[in-house]
Design a protein around this motif. Structure first.
Motif, PDB file in Angstrom:
ATOM      1  N   GLY A 186     -36.037  28.064  14.391  1.00 50.01           N
ATOM      2  CA  GLY A 186     -35.261  28.583  15.508  1.00 50.01           C
ATOM      3  C   GLY A 186     -34.189  27.660  16.038  1.00 50.01           C
ATOM      4  N   CYS A 187     -34.032  26.474  15.446  1.00 46.89           N
ATOM      5  CA  CYS A 187     -33.042  25.525  15.964  1.00 46.89           C
ATOM      6  C   CYS A 187     -31.661  25.709  15.324  1.00 46.89           C
ATOM      7  CB  CYS A 187     -33.520  24.088  15.790  1.00 46.89           C
ATOM      8  SG  CYS A 187     -33.493  23.491  14.082  1.00 46.89           S
ATOM      9  N   GLY A 188     -31.541  26.646  14.388  1.00 50.45           N
ATOM     10  CA  GLY A 188     -30.225  26.944  13.825  1.00 50.45           C
ATOM     11  C   GLY A 188     -29.900  26.261  12.514  1.00 50.45           C
ATOM     12  N   LYS A 189     -30.910  25.837  11.776  1.00 50.51           N
ATOM     13  CA  LYS A 189     -30.660  25.176  10.478  1.00 50.51           C
ATOM     14  C   LYS A 189     -29.988  26.138   9.496  1.00 50.51           C
ATOM     15  CE  LYS A 189     -34.982  24.233   9.668  1.00 50.51           C
ATOM     16  NZ  LYS A 189     -35.551  24.951  10.826  1.00 50.51           N
ATOM     17  N   THR A 190     -30.554  27.332   9.376  1.00 51.31           N
ATOM     18  CA  THR A 190     -30.008  28.315   8.437  1.00 51.31           C
ATOM     19  C   THR A 190     -28.594  28.728   8.831  1.00 51.31           C
ATOM     20  OG1 THR A 190     -32.213  29.155   7.907  1.00 51.31           O
ATOM     21  CG2 THR A 190     -30.367  30.598   7.394  1.00 51.31           C
ATOM     22  N   SER A 191     -28.296  28.714  10.117  1.00 48.76           N
ATOM     23  CA  SER A 191     -26.953  29.087  10.587  1.00 48.76           C
ATOM     24  C   SER A 191     -25.892  28.135  10.038  1.00 48.76           C
ATOM     25  CB  SER A 191     -26.912  29.089  12.114  1.00 48.76           C
ATOM     26  OG  SER A 191     -27.844  30.010  12.640  1.00 48.76           O
ATOM     27  N   LEU A 192     -26.246  26.865   9.869  1.00 43.06           N
ATOM     28  CA  LEU A 192     -25.294  25.896   9.319  1.00 43.06           C
ATOM     29  C   LEU A 192     -25.075  26.123   7.822  1.00 43.06           C
ATOM     30  CD1 LEU A 192     -26.512  22.707  11.239  1.00 43.06           C
ATOM     31  CD2 LEU A 192     -24.572  24.205  11.783  1.00 43.06           C
ATOM     32  N   ILE A 193     -26.167  26.438   7.123  1.00 45.13           N
ATOM     33  CA  ILE A 193     -26.046  26.826   5.713  1.00 45.13           C
ATOM     34  C   ILE A 193     -25.161  28.074   5.595  1.00 45.13           C
ATOM     35  CG2 ILE A 193     -27.346  27.816   3.766  1.00 45.13           C
ATOM     36  CD1 ILE A 193     -28.061  24.995   3.861  1.00 45.13           C
ATOM     37  N   GLU A 194     -25.417  29.033   6.472  1.00 45.47           N
ATOM     38  CA  GLU A 194     -24.648  30.280   6.474  1.00 45.47           C
ATOM     39  C   GLU A 194     -23.164  30.021   6.737  1.00 45.47           C
ATOM     40  OE1 GLU A 194     -24.992  34.635   8.692  1.00 45.47           O
ATOM     41  OE2 GLU A 194     -25.582  32.828   9.775  1.00 45.47           O
ATOM     42  N   ALA A 195     -22.860  29.108   7.664  1.00 42.85           N
ATOM     43  CA  ALA A 195     -21.469  28.801   7.982  1.00 42.85           C
ATOM     44  C   ALA A 195     -20.728  28.236   6.769  1.00 42.85           C
ATOM     45  CB  ALA A 195     -21.412  27.821   9.149  1.00 42.85           C
ATOM     46  N   LEU A 196     -21.381  27.357   6.022  1.00 42.83           N
ATOM     47  CA  LEU A 196     -20.781  26.830   4.793  1.00 42.83           C
ATOM     48  C   LEU A 196     -20.503  27.953   3.804  1.00 42.83           C
ATOM     49  CD1 LEU A 196     -22.925  23.603   4.242  1.00 42.83           C
ATOM     50  CD2 LEU A 196     -20.443  23.669   4.609  1.00 42.83           C
ATOM     51  N   TYR A 197     -21.458  28.854   3.691  1.00 37.18           N
ATOM     52  CA  TYR A 197     -21.322  29.968   2.746  1.00 37.18           C
ATOM     53  C   TYR A 197     -20.140  30.861   3.140  1.00 37.18           C
ATOM     54  CZ  TYR A 197     -23.000  33.424  -0.643  1.00 37.18           C
ATOM     55  OH  TYR A 197     -23.103  34.269  -1.718  1.00 37.18           O
ATOM     56  N   ILE A 198     -20.016  31.153   4.431  1.00 40.53           N
ATOM     57  CA  ILE A 198     -18.913  31.998   4.903  1.00 40.53           C
ATOM     58  C   ILE A 198     -17.574  31.352   4.606  1.00 40.53           C
ATOM     59  CG2 ILE A 198     -17.799  32.942   6.976  1.00 40.53           C
ATOM     60  CD1 ILE A 198     -20.650  33.190   8.178  1.00 40.53           C
ATOM     61  N   ALA A 199     -17.456  30.062   4.906  1.00 35.36           N
ATOM     62  CA  ALA A 199     -16.183  29.373   4.715  1.00 35.36           C
ATOM     63  C   ALA A 199     -15.766  29.300   3.254  1.00 35.36           C
ATOM     64  CB  ALA A 199     -16.257  27.965   5.303  1.00 35.36           C
ATOM     65  N   LEU A 200     -16.734  29.094   2.364  1.00 30.93           N
ATOM     66  CA  LEU A 200     -16.418  28.872   0.950  1.00 30.93           C
ATOM     67  C   LEU A 200     -16.516  30.118   0.083  1.00 30.93           C
ATOM     68  CD1 LEU A 200     -18.208  25.440   0.430  1.00 30.93           C
ATOM     69  CD2 LEU A 200     -15.807  25.871   0.978  1.00 30.93           C
ATOM     70  N   ARG A 201     -17.214  31.162   0.569  1.00 28.59           N
ATOM     71  CA  ARG A 201     -17.341  32.405  -0.203  1.00 28.59           C
ATOM     72  C   ARG A 201     -16.715  33.615   0.496  1.00 28.59           C
ATOM     73  NH1 ARG A 201     -17.267  31.906  -5.002  1.00 28.59           N
ATOM     74  NH2 ARG A 201     -17.902  34.092  -5.156  1.00 28.59           N
ATOM     75  N   GLY A 202     -16.415  33.480   1.781  1.00 24.97           N
ATOM     76  CA  GLY A 202     -15.699  34.546   2.466  1.00 24.97           C
ATOM     77  C   GLY A 202     -16.550  35.551   3.203  1.00 24.97           C
ATOM     78  N   LYS A 203     -17.868  35.431   3.105  1.00 30.75           N
ATOM     79  CA  LYS A 203     -18.754  36.370   3.791  1.00 30.75           C
ATOM     80  C   LYS A 203     -20.115  35.727   3.972  1.00 30.75           C
ATOM     81  CE  LYS A 203     -20.330  38.566  -0.502  1.00 30.75           C
ATOM     82  NZ  LYS A 203     -20.476  39.828  -1.242  1.00 30.75           N
ATOM     83  N   SER A 204     -20.910  36.338   4.861  1.00 32.88           N
ATOM     84  CA  SER A 204     -22.261  35.832   5.113  1.00 32.88           C
ATOM     85  C   SER A 204     -23.231  36.382   4.069  1.00 32.88           C
ATOM     86  CB  SER A 204     -22.724  36.255   6.506  1.00 32.88           C
ATOM     87  OG  SER A 204     -24.099  35.971   6.685  1.00 32.88           O
ATOM     88  N   PHE A 205     -24.335  35.679   3.871  1.00 34.27           N
ATOM     89  CA  PHE A 205     -25.384  36.199   2.985  1.00 34.27           C
ATOM     90  C   PHE A 205     -26.504  36.865   3.771  1.00 34.27           C
ATOM     91  CE2 PHE A 205     -26.418  31.690   3.745  1.00 34.27           C
ATOM     92  CZ  PHE A 205     -27.715  31.780   4.227  1.00 34.27           C
ATOM     93  N   ARG A 206     -26.362  36.931   5.128  1.00 34.61           N
ATOM     94  CA  ARG A 206     -27.478  37.493   5.876  1.00 34.61           C
ATOM     95  C   ARG A 206     -27.114  38.291   7.125  1.00 34.61           C
ATOM     96  NH1 ARG A 206     -30.521  33.428   9.867  1.00 34.61           N
ATOM     97  NH2 ARG A 206     -28.761  32.269  10.715  1.00 34.61           N
ATOM     98  N   GLY A 207     -25.848  38.566   7.396  1.00 35.65           N
ATOM     99  CA  GLY A 207     -25.564  39.346   8.590  1.00 35.65           C
ATOM    100  C   GLY A 207     -24.096  39.669   8.761  1.00 35.65           C
ATOM    101  N   SER A 208     -23.803  40.502   9.775  1.00 39.57           N
ATOM    102  CA  SER A 208     -22.442  40.901  10.089  1.00 39.57           C
ATOM    103  C   SER A 208     -21.770  39.848  10.967  1.00 39.57           C
ATOM    104  CB  SER A 208     -22.456  42.239  10.832  1.00 39.57           C
ATOM    105  OG  SER A 208     -23.115  42.094  12.090  1.00 39.57           O
ATOM    106  N   ASP A 209     -20.458  39.963  11.074  1.00 36.16           N
ATOM    107  CA  ASP A 209     -19.728  39.028  11.931  1.00 36.16           C
ATOM    108  C   ASP A 209     -20.192  39.127  13.383  1.00 36.16           C
ATOM    109  OD1 ASP A 209     -17.872  37.691  10.147  1.00 36.16           O
ATOM    110  OD2 ASP A 209     -16.941  39.642   9.880  1.00 36.16           O
ATOM    111  N   GLU A 210     -20.487  40.341  13.830  1.00 34.59           N
ATOM    112  CA  GLU A 210     -20.950  40.518  15.205  1.00 34.59           C
ATOM    113  C   GLU A 210     -22.256  39.764  15.454  1.00 34.59           C
ATOM    114  OE1 GLU A 210     -19.927  42.837  13.195  1.00 34.59           O
ATOM    115  OE2 GLU A 210     -18.604  44.271  14.194  1.00 34.59           O
ATOM    116  N   SER A 211     -23.151  39.792  14.471  1.00 32.99           N
ATOM    117  CA  SER A 211     -24.438  39.116  14.632  1.00 32.99           C
ATOM    118  C   SER A 211     -24.312  37.604  14.546  1.00 32.99           C
ATOM    119  CB  SER A 211     -25.436  39.621  13.578  1.00 32.99           C
ATOM    120  OG  SER A 211     -25.057  39.198  12.274  1.00 32.99           O
ATOM    121  N   ILE A 212     -23.260  37.130  13.891  1.00 30.36           N
ATOM    122  CA  ILE A 212     -23.053  35.685  13.756  1.00 30.36           C
ATOM    123  C   ILE A 212     -22.592  35.074  15.073  1.00 30.36           C
ATOM    124  CG2 ILE A 212     -21.666  33.913  12.585  1.00 30.36           C
ATOM    125  CD1 ILE A 212     -21.606  35.926  10.177  1.00 30.36           C
ATOM    126  N   CYS A 213     -21.809  35.824  15.846  1.00 35.28           N
ATOM    127  CA  CYS A 213     -21.333  35.340  17.141  1.00 35.28           C
ATOM    128  C   CYS A 213     -22.508  35.018  18.062  1.00 35.28           C
ATOM    129  CB  CYS A 213     -20.464  36.405  17.812  1.00 35.28           C
ATOM    130  SG  CYS A 213     -18.709  36.242  17.487  1.00 35.28           S
TER     131      CYS A 213
END
Length: 332
Positions: free
Chosen positions: A33-60
């Protein structure tokens, strides 16, 4: 390319977070719950162009109307911004100072993602195995995303028509043509990957497990397919498809048959054996992407060590010793 730094603003639980990355392995550790996966997700979005687990609204972050991700590499600077104000949603990528509505294919960087759900490839649904294969191909084949998109749009239209009791066969023909054209390309590319993987996976599995067990990978469709053969399948299935209101044949219904010995792995492989098969698949994925692109993919490991024994943990890290790795863990 090496990732040097990650900064996020309003990404899930992170109002503001900065992280320096090591050229080898970076460990992000902390409780659930401390946001570890969110940092992995952020890298993925920046380098692949989309999330692997949610919509942009849910990322905010909750209550926020925008998020921003900055990734600095030794070659390029990536920035992703998303705004949702008064119902107007806008996402933008800025790479090396140039703005893009979508991340251009040439600027995407290959990533091999290993997360807990990955471990369900063997025992999960056919869709999960198709997604694994399709995601892999999209990392080195620029036309594949377009082919999948065109196929899926045509499939939706055909399925919509099949629900009309007054539809006649001639009205379906143009959609059958589109499906057979793009479907044959999709099948052929999937088969090429699996043929390569099938020739190597047993040796990799045995090197990890230290056993003489064999593993096989086979595409569920016949070995050779053409647009003409696929068109014939769609035509022959029209009566049945009308009855069920859906398209019953084509690559959207196909699967990867994973064999363990002479039996289906999902039926006979133990939990540890299934995980070893997944490790072997991920090793093959990374090597194949590097072979096709000439780039060593970034390895993202999201909380998977708890699912692997120490031997498999060591094998995982040794296999990717030449790759940059970002991993999360609830331990130290």
């Amino acid at each position: 390319m090496k990732i040097l730094r990650l900064a996020v603003q309003n990404v899930r639980v992170h109002s503001l977070k900065m992280l320096d990355l090591e050229p080898g392995t970076t460990l992000i550790s902390g409780p659930n719950g401390c946001g570890k996966t969110s940092l992995i997700e952020a890298l993925y979005i920046a380098l692949r162009g989309k999330s692997f687990r949610g919509s942009d609204e849910s990322i905010c972050s909750y209550g926020a109307q925008m998020y921003q991700i900055d990734v600095a590499t030794d070659e390029l600077q990536y920035r992703v911004t998303y705004q949702n104000q008064d119902g107007a949603k806008r996402k933008q990528f800025v790479v090396a100072g140039k703005k893009h509505g979508r991340l251009p294919y040439a600027l995407k960087y290959p990533i091999v993602l290993f997360e807990p759900d990955t471990l369900r490839i063997v025992n999960g649904s056919p869709q999960r195995r198709r997604d694994f294969l399709d995601g892999l191909i999209q990392q080195y084949d620029q036309s594949y995303s377009h082919e999948l998109s065109r196929y899926n749009r045509a499939l939706l239209q055909r399925n919509k028509l099949l629900k009309d009791p007054l539809i006649n066969d001639d009205e379906l023909f143009s959609w059958n043509l589109i499906l057979s054209d793009y479907g044959a390309k999709i099948i052929s590319k999937r088969q090429a990957v699996l043929n390569d993987f099938n020739s190597k996976i047993t040796a990799i599995y045995q090197s990890i497990a230290g056993t003489s067990d064999t593993v096989s990978l086979k595409y569920s469709h016949e070995s050779r397919v053409s647009a003409q053969k696929l068109l014939k399948e769609y035509e022959e299935k029209i009566t049945y498809d009308k009855a069920v209101g859906a398209t019953s044949t084509g690559p959207h219904r196909h699967d990867i048959a994973i064999g363990f010995g002479d039996k289906p792995a999902a039926k006979v492989a133990s939990r540890g054996e299934a995980r070893t098969i997944i490790l072997a698949l991920k090793f093959l994925e990374a090597a194949y992407i590097e072979q096709q692109t000439g780039k060593r993919p970034l390895i993202l490991l999201d909380d998977v060590f708890g699912e692997l024994d120490r031997h498999r943990q060591k094998r995982l890290m040794s296999e990717f010793v030449d790759n940059q790795i970002v991993m999360t863990s609830t331990g130290d």
